[in-house]
Design a protein around this motif. Sequence first.
Motif, PDB file in Angstrom:
ATOM      1  N   VAL A   1       0.844  -1.200   0.000  1.00 43.07           N
ATOM      2  CA  VAL A   1       0.000   0.000   0.000  1.00 43.07           C
ATOM      3  C   VAL A   1       0.877   1.248   0.000  1.00 43.07           C
ATOM      4  CG1 VAL A   1      -1.611   1.360   1.406  1.00 43.07           C
ATOM      5  CG2 VAL A   1      -2.063  -1.060   0.971  1.00 43.07           C
ATOM      6  N   ASP A   2       1.978   1.210   0.744  1.00 46.18           N
ATOM      7  CA  ASP A   2       2.910   2.338   0.764  1.00 46.18           C
ATOM      8  C   ASP A   2       3.460   2.607  -0.633  1.00 46.18           C
ATOM      9  OD1 ASP A   2       4.556   4.365   2.185  1.00 46.18           O
ATOM     10  OD2 ASP A   2       6.219   3.057   1.568  1.00 46.18           O
TER      11      ASP A   2
ATOM     12  N   GLN B   1       2.028   1.806  -3.483  1.00 46.31           N
ATOM     13  CA  GLN B   1       0.912   2.295  -4.298  1.00 46.31           C
ATOM     14  C   GLN B   1       0.638   3.768  -4.028  1.00 46.31           C
ATOM     15  OE1 GLN B   1      -1.827  -0.810  -3.055  1.00 46.31           O
ATOM     16  NE2 GLN B   1      -1.825  -1.685  -5.124  1.00 46.31           N
ATOM     17  N   LYS B   2       0.658   4.184  -2.768  1.00 47.68           N
ATOM     18  CA  LYS B   2       0.424   5.595  -2.425  1.00 47.68           C
ATOM     19  C   LYS B   2       1.517   6.478  -2.992  1.00 47.68           C
ATOM     20  CE  LYS B   2      -2.164   4.987   1.856  1.00 47.68           C
ATOM     21  NZ  LYS B   2      -2.097   5.103   3.329  1.00 47.68           N
ATOM     22  N   ARG B   3       2.749   6.031  -2.875  1.00 46.40           N
ATOM     23  CA  ARG B   3       3.878   6.825  -3.362  1.00 46.40           C
ATOM     24  C   ARG B   3       3.874   6.921  -4.882  1.00 46.40           C
ATOM     25  NH1 ARG B   3       7.583   7.342   0.827  1.00 46.40           N
ATOM     26  NH2 ARG B   3       9.463   7.458  -0.421  1.00 46.40           N
TER      27      ARG B   3
END
Length: 154
Positions: free
Chosen positions: A70-71, A73-75
């Motif tokens: 998820v990290d 994907q967010k970045r």
Amino acid sequence: MPEIDTIVVATDGSDSVRRAVDAALDLAERFDAAVHALYVVDSGEVDSSPEAVRDQMRNALQARGGEAIVDVQKRAGRDVTAVVREGRPANEIADYAREIDADLVATGTRGRHGENRFLIGSVAERVVRTCPVPVLTVRQLEGDGDGDGVKPPV
């Protein structure tokens, strides 16, 4: 210049991978490449834990993998294929890169000093030695965190 269409970002959610994620995402942007975020639940770590807690250990590591992905994907701010596998990390990374015909694998390393300065980390080193595609290793800089997986405030 070689074409880069597919990049695998091997992540464990640690601070030492953050710069590798950023470098891989920058390359993906420049080459308009697909990004695959890969987390490997280390089967050796699970198997070496007491039998009574193996399922809890596996679940905890899978949850950590989900957070790491998820990290990424967010970045990324773009579509990222999320993959969690279980096995020996270096083998799974190399196998996955081969399966999807990746052009590049990016992974982080912890900076070593003194006698250990030539070591880049056991998983990263094995990936470099065994992966069928080029591997970009990005070293954690001093002060980028203590490498324990706790991320500094952004």
